[in-house]
Each structure stands twice: as structure tokens, then as C-alpha cells.
Design a protein around this motif. Structure first.
Motif, mmCIF file in Angstrom:
data_model
loop_
_atom_site.group_PDB
_atom_site.id
_atom_site.type_symbol
_atom_site.label_atom_id
_atom_site.label_comp_id
_atom_site.label_asym_id
_atom_site.label_seq_id
_atom_site.Cartn_x
_atom_site.Cartn_y
_atom_site.Cartn_z
ATOM 1 N N PRO B 71 -17.600 -3.666 -1.640
ATOM 2 C CA PRO B 71 -17.310 -4.715 -2.878
ATOM 3 C C PRO B 71 -15.887 -5.755 -2.594
ATOM 4 C CG PRO B 71 -17.656 -2.533 -3.962
ATOM 5 C CD PRO B 71 -17.402 -2.223 -2.316
ATOM 6 N N ASP B 72 -16.081 -6.795 -2.878
ATOM 7 C CA ASP B 72 -15.121 -7.744 -2.841
ATOM 8 C C ASP B 72 -13.673 -7.019 -3.176
ATOM 9 O OD1 ASP B 72 -16.780 -9.497 -1.722
ATOM 10 O OD2 ASP B 72 -16.912 -10.823 -3.258
ATOM 11 N N GLN B 73 -13.861 -6.453 -4.569
ATOM 12 C CA GLN B 73 -12.475 -5.795 -5.043
ATOM 13 C C GLN B 73 -12.085 -4.869 -4.150
ATOM 14 O OE1 GLN B 73 -13.537 -3.507 -8.494
ATOM 15 N NE2 GLN B 73 -11.276 -3.013 -8.799
ATOM 16 N N VAL B 74 -12.730 -4.022 -3.409
ATOM 17 C CA VAL B 74 -12.153 -2.975 -2.363
ATOM 18 C C VAL B 74 -11.546 -3.595 -1.414
ATOM 19 C CG1 VAL B 74 -12.757 -1.260 -1.023
ATOM 20 C CG2 VAL B 74 -13.748 -1.111 -3.304
ATOM 21 N N MET B 75 -12.130 -4.984 -0.769
ATOM 22 C CA MET B 75 -11.796 -5.535 0.466
ATOM 23 C C MET B 75 -10.477 -6.207 0.134
ATOM 24 S SD MET B 75 -13.770 -4.787 2.796
ATOM 25 C CE MET B 75 -13.335 -5.809 4.326
ATOM 26 N N GLY B 76 -10.416 -6.774 -1.181
ATOM 27 C CA GLY B 76 -9.154 -7.562 -1.577
ATOM 28 C C GLY B 76 -8.236 -6.709 -1.759
ATOM 29 N N LYS B 77 -8.393 -5.462 -2.284
ATOM 30 C CA LYS B 77 -7.384 -4.458 -2.209
ATOM 31 C C LYS B 77 -6.827 -4.141 -0.912
ATOM 32 C CE LYS B 77 -6.156 -0.588 -5.085
ATOM 33 N NZ LYS B 77 -5.351 0.457 -4.307
ATOM 34 N N LEU B 78 -7.622 -3.817 0.044
ATOM 35 C CA LEU B 78 -7.354 -3.408 1.315
ATOM 36 C C LEU B 78 -6.549 -4.338 2.272
ATOM 37 C CD1 LEU B 78 -10.395 -1.561 2.517
ATOM 38 C CD2 LEU B 78 -8.085 -0.242 1.961
ATOM 39 N N THR B 79 -7.093 -5.598 2.010
ATOM 40 C CA THR B 79 -6.282 -6.713 2.684
ATOM 41 C C THR B 79 -5.007 -7.013 2.235
ATOM 42 O OG1 THR B 79 -8.626 -7.911 2.761
ATOM 43 C CG2 THR B 79 -6.539 -9.145 3.052
ATOM 44 N N LYS B 80 -4.671 -6.854 0.723
ATOM 45 C CA LYS B 80 -3.492 -6.998 0.254
ATOM 46 C C LYS B 80 -2.446 -5.746 0.606
ATOM 47 C CE LYS B 80 -1.405 -8.116 -4.235
ATOM 48 N NZ LYS B 80 -1.846 -8.110 -5.894
ATOM 49 N N GLU B 81 -3.025 -4.602 0.570
ATOM 50 C CA GLU B 81 -2.087 -3.445 0.718
ATOM 51 C C GLU B 81 -1.862 -2.841 1.993
ATOM 52 O OE1 GLU B 81 -3.383 -0.761 -2.316
ATOM 53 O OE2 GLU B 81 -2.982 -2.142 -4.090
ATOM 54 N N VAL B 82 -2.554 -3.079 2.987
ATOM 55 C CA VAL B 82 -2.451 -2.217 4.290
ATOM 56 C C VAL B 82 -2.582 -3.189 5.361
ATOM 57 C CG1 VAL B 82 -3.449 -0.195 3.070
ATOM 58 C CG2 VAL B 82 -4.869 -1.656 4.518
ATOM 59 N N GLU B 83 -2.214 -2.598 6.376
ATOM 60 C CA GLU B 83 -2.357 -3.548 7.731
ATOM 61 C C GLU B 83 -3.376 -2.721 8.743
ATOM 62 O OE1 GLU B 83 1.124 -2.465 7.392
ATOM 63 O OE2 GLU B 83 1.472 -4.426 6.444
ATOM 64 N N ILE B 84 -3.750 -1.569 8.380
ATOM 65 C CA ILE B 84 -4.747 -0.783 9.184
ATOM 66 C C ILE B 84 -5.809 -0.004 8.189
ATOM 67 C CG2 ILE B 84 -4.929 1.490 10.827
ATOM 68 C CD1 ILE B 84 -2.081 0.576 11.677
ATOM 69 N N VAL B 85 -6.980 -0.178 8.410
ATOM 70 C CA VAL B 85 -8.131 0.383 7.843
ATOM 71 C C VAL B 85 -8.826 1.555 8.798
ATOM 72 C CG1 VAL B 85 -10.120 0.116 6.541
ATOM 73 C CG2 VAL B 85 -8.488 -1.384 6.376
ATOM 74 N N LEU B 86 -8.903 2.754 8.343
ATOM 75 C CA LEU B 86 -9.726 3.632 9.150
ATOM 76 C C LEU B 86 -11.117 3.848 8.368
ATOM 77 C CD1 LEU B 86 -6.918 6.398 9.359
ATOM 78 C CD2 LEU B 86 -7.631 4.700 10.876
ATOM 79 N N THR B 87 -12.011 3.689 9.041
ATOM 80 C CA THR B 87 -13.347 3.529 8.426
ATOM 81 C C THR B 87 -14.322 3.889 9.364
ATOM 82 O OG1 THR B 87 -14.862 2.604 6.707
ATOM 83 C CG2 THR B 87 -13.881 1.301 8.626
ATOM 84 N N GLY B 88 -15.789 4.026 9.093
ATOM 85 C CA GLY B 88 -16.686 4.288 9.920
ATOM 86 C C GLY B 88 -17.096 5.703 10.266
ATOM 87 N N SER B 89 -18.113 6.187 9.656
ATOM 88 C CA SER B 89 -18.762 7.522 10.003
ATOM 89 C C SER B 89 -20.032 7.810 9.518
ATOM 90 C CB SER B 89 -17.933 8.583 9.046
ATOM 91 O OG SER B 89 -18.525 9.999 9.223
ATOM 92 N N ALA B 90 -20.846 8.024 10.545
ATOM 93 C CA ALA B 90 -22.144 8.140 10.357
ATOM 94 C C ALA B 90 -22.830 9.568 9.777
ATOM 95 C CB ALA B 90 -23.118 7.664 11.567
ATOM 96 N N ASP B 91 -23.991 9.921 9.847
ATOM 97 C CA ASP B 91 -24.469 11.104 9.362
ATOM 98 C C ASP B 91 -24.036 12.304 10.408
ATOM 99 O OD1 ASP B 91 -26.107 10.114 7.196
ATOM 100 O OD2 ASP B 91 -27.087 9.085 8.784
#
Lengths: 348, 91
Positions: B71-91
Motif C-alpha cells: 500500500p502507498d502508506q507502507v511505501m511512503g513510511k519506508l521511503t521516509k524512514e529508511v535507506e535500506i529495505v529487506l524484502t522478497g521471500s517466496a514459498d
């Protein structure tokens, strides 16, 4: 003739195997022989549409953000062996694929085996020789086979749903080669499915992103309930995404003989959906044990462990249409889950 | 003979991953858990290891549905608060 709108490539002959090989080394094709998309063949396809812009972007398809113009769609239609009469169906299907509620990015990228089922409704299904009768899921009918294949090629090429890259499907699936039928309107006791979605056009298409069909046979029942109980039992598999994702739809493809039994007893489509909603249920506690993550409605989360929970959150998620010929075999097509079916008029 | 290629043009520019930072020390880390099984365990443990080894700081843990865009809210928060995002995991 405009030749520089899409890129061209050279091959040394018109042999289908040559086209297939030349495409395969570039990561294109579905593995089966392809018809060479020459400018002449593509132009013949486009001329069927009359006075429309061949390079208008009909939709931008995820995950590649590929621009599906009429010309690009026509190229893939030629590759699949389509006739020009199939092109309006494909253009309309692409419009449906791009509807936000269908969630094409998710459909293409998931590890699930989901494939878009294309259903052709109304007059154009007859005009363009689509089959909604005996053996509708195939094989044998050119319109069903070629149109469904072309839609897959559009997903592979334009949308970028290539296995391992834009398509993470663990096992893939036969429905990813071709998956297209007509609604059997002539033998439907309830009229066109499309009109139930608010689309009153003479001809329409529906896209439902789901599994391959699951067979349900009932040879002996002369009343609706026993037939529908068997359908409900097929809907109650823990292996379906519908179990943990309650917004998921079911398409119920009733054979004409099962449909007539229901209609003769005064049952409408919504009666069938309501009955299945109440009968296709599982135990809440077992569902909680089976799935750590449950995309349920809030009222479903509030149920107690010894309650029953329907396999979908609302009767309206159970869609009924008539398909097939003589015999007493119907089928269910469970959903991928995080997607909604879309019906649009056929407009070239 | 000439034939068409089948892909057509790419529309809006595809979003590419930003280049990895050369130095992690002092960078703010966010975890975007896609709620796939074990994704949260894997990503949070990775964040902890990075904190220990590089002095980066785990600032926030967000969640999203694996089948939908964040959601935009989550992306906005991450953009504002962090420089590095850890994500991406499949089954």
C-alpha cells in the motif's frame, strides 16, 4: 503499411519450425510450432477491424509493463494460428486482463498454477465458431484452441509472464497453454451469464483467473440438491486457494443436463449459488490448523473452532454458467484467490 | 523474410532496484515482510545480523500481502524512514 511501429527480425523461411527455433533462442514462444507473423498476415488480421488505430495502446500489461496495441495483439494472434475473426475477442480479453481488480501482476507472478480462463458470450461466439458444447475445453475446435493459445502468447511476450522470470508457477499447468470456451447459451435455461454481471452487450467476454477444471459427475440424480452436493464436495478441498482466501470466486460450469434439472425445479443461478454457499463448508478449527495465514473477512475470523465456514465469503462469489454437451459431467474452476473475474463487451 | 517480434514496447519505465550502498554503517533498515511462511523470521534475523556486523539500525518492520503491491502508506513510511529495505521471500 507501417512497418516500423514494432520491431522486425529476419528468418530464412516460413517453416513453422524455423519460426519456433528463431523465437526460442530469444526466449519467446510456448514450445509449440508457430505461424510466421509476416507483415502481410498481421495486416490481414488488422484489416478485419475496420477503421481503428492499430497502434493505440489497449492496455499496459504487468509485470513487464508491455504495451498491448492492436498490432502487437495481432502479431501474437497470427503466431497462435488465429483467424482475423478471433482478434476482437483477444482485444476485449486484453481489456479485461488489465482491470485492476483482476490483479494481473499477481496472477502472472505467483507460484500458483493459475491461468486466465477466457469465456466468450453471446452472438459473437456463434459468429466466430467458438465451442461451448461437446468437448468445449478441448481438443478440436480451432477458435477455442487458437484464441486461448494467443492469449497465453500475449501474456508470455507482452506481459512478460515467462516461466522463471515473470511467472514463478511451481509446476506450471496445462491451462497455461490454452484455456478458452464459449458459454453454451443455446442450452442455458437462464440466459447469458454476462448479463448477470451488468454487461448487456450482444457479445462479451469474461476472464476468470483460476485452476484447470475439476470434474464433477452425477449420473443418477433427478433433483438439484444431490447434484449440487457433489459440486460442493469438490469445492471443499484444502488444497485450493479458496480455503485460506475467502474473497476467491468459483466458476461452476454446469453441463446442460445438470442445468436443466436445476431449472426444471425452479432454481435460478442465485439459488444454486446460495445452496452451494451453505453446503461447501469446512470446519473452522481444522481450517485454522491447516493455514497459518488466512485472508478471511472479519466475520469469519470471529467464528468459533467448532463452527462451519463457507469456502468463499459470499454467495455472489459463486458464478454459474452452462457448458458442454450431452452427458452428466459438470466442473468447478477454483480461483487463485487474490483476483476478481471481469466481464466486458466485445469491442474491437 | 521479415517477421514481427512479439513483445511490443515497454510502457512506463520499469522500476529498477537502487544500487546497494557501499557502506552500511549507520544506515536505517526497514523490513517489508510479505507474510509468506517464514518470511518474517528470515528477514528479521537478517536485519539483526546486519545490525551486529555493520552497525546499521533496524528502524521499522512493515507487512504486506504477498499477492498485492505494498500500500502507498507502507511505501511512503519506508521511503521516509529508511535507506535500506529487506524484502522478497517466496514459498
Amino acid at each position: 503499411m507501417v512497418l516500423d511501429i514494432l520491431e522486425m527480425m529476419d528468418i530464412s523461411g516460413d517453416d513453422p519450425y524455423m519460426v519456433t527455433e528463431a523465437y526460442a533462442v530469444r526466449g519467446w514462444g510456448d514450445g509449440l510450432p508457430l505461424v510466421a507473423p509476416t507483415p502481410e498476415r498481421v495486416e490481414e488480421m488488422l484489416s478485419f477491424l475496420g477503421d481503428v488505430d492499430p497502434d493505440e495502446v489497449i492496455a499496459t500489461l504487468a509485470p513487464r509493463s508491455g504495451e498491448a496495441t492492436r498490432r502487437a495483439i495481432a502479431v501474437n494472434a497470427v503466431l497462435a494460428g488465429c483467424s482475423p475473426k478471433h482478434l476482437p475477442v483477444l482485444i476485449s480479453a486484453v481489456r479485461a486482463l488489465s482491470a485492476p481488480e483482476l490483479n494481473l501482476r499477481g496472477v502472472n507472478a505467483t507460484t500458483h498454477c493459475v491461468a486466465p480462463l477466457l469465456i466468450v458470450h453471446g452472438k459473437y461466439a456463434d459468429d466466430a465458431d467458438y465451442n461451448g458444447g461437446l468437448g468445449a475445453f478441448g481438443p478440436g475446435n480451432i477458435s477455442n484452441a487458437a484464441t486461448g493459445r494467443a492469449l497465453r502468447l500475449i501474456l508470455l511476450h507482452i506481459a512478460g509472464a515467462t516461466p522463471g522470470n515473470g511467472d514463478a508457477s511451481t509446476q506450471g499447468g496445462p491451462a497455461k497453454y490454452t484455456y478458452c470456451v464459449a458459454e453454451n447459451l443455446k442450452e442455458s435455461p437462464w440466459g447469458s451469464y454476462a448479463s448477470t454481471t451488468g454487461v448487456d452487450a450482444e457479445s462479451a467476454v469474461t476472464i476468470h483467473c483460476g485452476e484447470a477444471p475439476h470434474n464433477v459427475h452425477d449420473m443418477e440424480s433427478s433433483e438439484p440438491a444431490p447434484i449440487l452436493d457433489k459440486i460442493a464436495s469438490a469445492m471443499c478441498s484444502w488444497g485450493q486457494n479458496n480455503a485460506p482466501i475467502s474473497q476467491g470466486e468459483y466458476f461452476i460450469a454446469l453441463c446442460p443436463e445438470h442445468a436443466v434439472v436445476c431449472a426444471d425445479h425452479g432454481w435460478s443461478r442465485s439459488d444454486i449459488a446460495s445452496y452451494l454457499f451453505h453446503r461447501a463448508v469446512v470446519n473452522v478449527g481444522e481450517a485454522r490448523e491447516a493455514f497459518e495465514l488466512r485472508a478471511w473477512e472479519s466475520w469469519q475470523h470471529a467464528l468459533r473452532d467448532d463452527d462451519s465456514i463457507p469456502m468463499t465469503s459470499h454467495p455472489a462469489n459463486i458464478k454459474v454458467f452452462v457448458l458442454g454437451g450431452p452427458g452428466k459431467h459438470s466442473s468447478i474452476i477454483p480461483s487463485w484467490g487474490m483476483t476478481k473475474s471481469v466481464t466486458v463487451p466485445i469491442i474491437a | 523474410m521479415q517477421i514481427y517480434t512479439p513483445e511490443g514496447h515497454v510502457g512506463e519505465p520499469q522500476t529498477n532496484l537502487a544500487p546497494s550502498p557501499v557502506v552500511l554503517s549507520g544506515k536505517r533498515i526497514g523490513v517489508l515482510d510479505n507474510t509468506k511462511p517464514n518470511a518474517g523470521i528470515l528477514l528479521n534475523r537478517l536485519a539483526t545480523r546486519l545490525e551486529e556486523r555493520t552497525k546499521a539500525i533496524l528502524v521499522t518492520v512493515e507487512t504486506k500481502n504477498a499477492a498485492l503491491a505494498a500500500p502507498d502508506q507502507v511505501m511512503g513510511k519506508l521511503t521516509k524512514e529508511v535507506e535500506i529495505v529487506l524484502t522478497g521471500s517466496a514459498d
